[in-house]
Design a protein around this motif. Structure first.
Motif, PDB file in Angstrom:
ATOM      1  N   UNK A  67      -7.642   3.271  14.333  1.00 59.22           N
ATOM      2  CA  UNK A  67      -7.371   4.368  15.248  1.00 59.22           C
ATOM      3  C   UNK A  67      -8.495   5.373  15.105  1.00 59.22           C
ATOM      4  N   UNK A  68      -9.053   5.812  16.223  1.00 56.27           N
ATOM      5  CA  UNK A  68     -10.166   6.760  16.200  1.00 56.27           C
ATOM      6  C   UNK A  68      -9.817   8.000  15.379  1.00 56.27           C
ATOM      7  N   UNK A  69     -10.717   8.357  14.453  1.00 55.70           N
ATOM      8  CA  UNK A  69     -10.576   9.571  13.669  1.00 55.70           C
ATOM      9  C   UNK A  69      -9.448   9.561  12.659  1.00 55.70           C
ATOM     10  N   UNK A  70      -8.977   8.364  12.263  1.00 58.36           N
ATOM     11  CA  UNK A  70      -7.825   8.310  11.358  1.00 58.36           C
ATOM     12  C   UNK A  70      -7.974   7.255  10.270  1.00 58.36           C
ATOM     13  N   UNK A  71      -7.179   7.455   9.242  1.00 51.47           N
ATOM     14  CA  UNK A  71      -6.914   6.424   8.239  1.00 51.47           C
ATOM     15  C   UNK A  71      -5.508   5.923   8.546  1.00 51.47           C
ATOM     16  N   UNK A  72      -5.362   4.621   8.695  1.00 51.08           N
ATOM     17  CA  UNK A  72      -4.064   4.021   9.007  1.00 51.08           C
ATOM     18  C   UNK A  72      -3.625   3.194   7.807  1.00 51.08           C
ATOM     19  N   UNK A  73      -2.345   3.293   7.452  1.00 48.67           N
ATOM     20  CA  UNK A  73      -1.835   2.478   6.348  1.00 48.67           C
ATOM     21  C   UNK A  73      -0.595   1.716   6.785  1.00 48.67           C
ATOM     22  N   UNK A  74      -0.417   0.556   6.161  1.00 48.16           N
ATOM     23  CA  UNK A  74       0.752  -0.286   6.423  1.00 48.16           C
ATOM     24  C   UNK A  74       1.225  -0.842   5.084  1.00 48.16           C
ATOM     25  N   UNK A  75       2.394  -0.394   4.637  1.00 49.64           N
ATOM     26  CA  UNK A  75       2.940  -0.815   3.353  1.00 49.64           C
ATOM     27  C   UNK A  75       3.578  -2.197   3.488  1.00 49.64           C
ATOM     28  N   UNK A  76       3.198  -3.085   2.560  1.00 49.27           N
ATOM     29  CA  UNK A  76       3.760  -4.434   2.545  1.00 49.27           C
ATOM     30  C   UNK A  76       4.767  -4.623   1.422  1.00 49.27           C
ATOM     31  N   UNK A  77       4.538  -3.937   0.286  1.00 48.86           N
ATOM     32  CA  UNK A  77       5.446  -4.007  -0.865  1.00 48.86           C
ATOM     33  C   UNK A  77       5.463  -2.646  -1.536  1.00 48.86           C
ATOM     34  N   UNK A  78       6.657  -2.193  -1.934  1.00 46.74           N
ATOM     35  CA  UNK A  78       6.764  -0.937  -2.681  1.00 46.74           C
ATOM     36  C   UNK A  78       7.970  -1.023  -3.592  1.00 46.74           C
ATOM     37  N   UNK A  79       7.713  -1.042  -4.910  1.00 48.08           N
ATOM     38  CA  UNK A  79       8.807  -1.002  -5.881  1.00 48.08           C
ATOM     39  C   UNK A  79       8.293  -0.359  -7.170  1.00 48.08           C
ATOM     40  N   UNK A  80       9.075  -0.411  -8.230  1.00 49.33           N
ATOM     41  CA  UNK A  80       8.702   0.258  -9.486  1.00 49.33           C
ATOM     42  C   UNK A  80       7.557  -0.419 -10.227  1.00 49.33           C
ATOM     43  N   UNK A  81       7.236  -1.658  -9.876  1.00 44.45           N
ATOM     44  CA  UNK A  81       6.207  -2.409 -10.585  1.00 44.45           C
ATOM     45  C   UNK A  81       4.894  -2.529  -9.828  1.00 44.45           C
ATOM     46  N   UNK A  82       4.980  -2.585  -8.494  1.00 48.02           N
ATOM     47  CA  UNK A  82       3.781  -2.824  -7.691  1.00 48.02           C
ATOM     48  C   UNK A  82       3.937  -2.217  -6.297  1.00 48.02           C
ATOM     49  N   UNK A  83       2.806  -1.805  -5.742  1.00 50.44           N
ATOM     50  CA  UNK A  83       2.777  -1.466  -4.318  1.00 50.44           C
ATOM     51  C   UNK A  83       1.575  -2.180  -3.709  1.00 50.44           C
TER      52      UNK A  83
END
Length: 107
Positions: free
Chosen positions: A20-36
């Motif tokens: 996206x112009x002028x942006x940082x885009x993120x998409x989370x695939x995994x998020x827990x207490x051990x790994x993201x």
């Protein structure tokens, strides 16, 4: 558990997040207490400012070229290259050009 991504399908990670112009885009695939695990796209000149992580952060560039500053060291990474940024050490990420990366943080 994985989210925001198709399962049992052949795919390329770089195609799973858009620029996206002028942006940082993120998409989370995994998020827990051990790994993201998160995919990012950076428009040219965009950045994530200096911060420290609560775990070791491994980045792999999927497309383009990024600049990674870890403490006082600067690393330029291109497609296929990986860098591990140690827990608690300040680091920043900058888009030398449009680029995509995968971030895996292990806690």
């Amino acid at each position: 558990m994985y989210k925001n991504i198709e399962k049992q399908v052949k795919l390329e990670l770089k195609d799973q997040v858009d620029y996206l112009d002028g942006q940082v885009v993120s998409k989370t695939l995994v998020q827990n207490n051990l790994v993201s695990m998160t995919l990012f796209s950076f428009d040219k000149g965009e950045e994530i400012s200096t911060h420290a992580s609560g775990g070791d952060a491994m980045v792999t560039v999927l497309e383009g070229k990024g600049r990674f500053t870890v403490a006082d060291e600067v690393f330029f990474l291109e497609e296929g290259e990986t860098l591990i940024m140690p827990k608690g050490i300040p680091h920043a990420v900058y888009g030398e050009e449009r680029f995509k990366m995968q971030l895996v943080v292990s806690f």
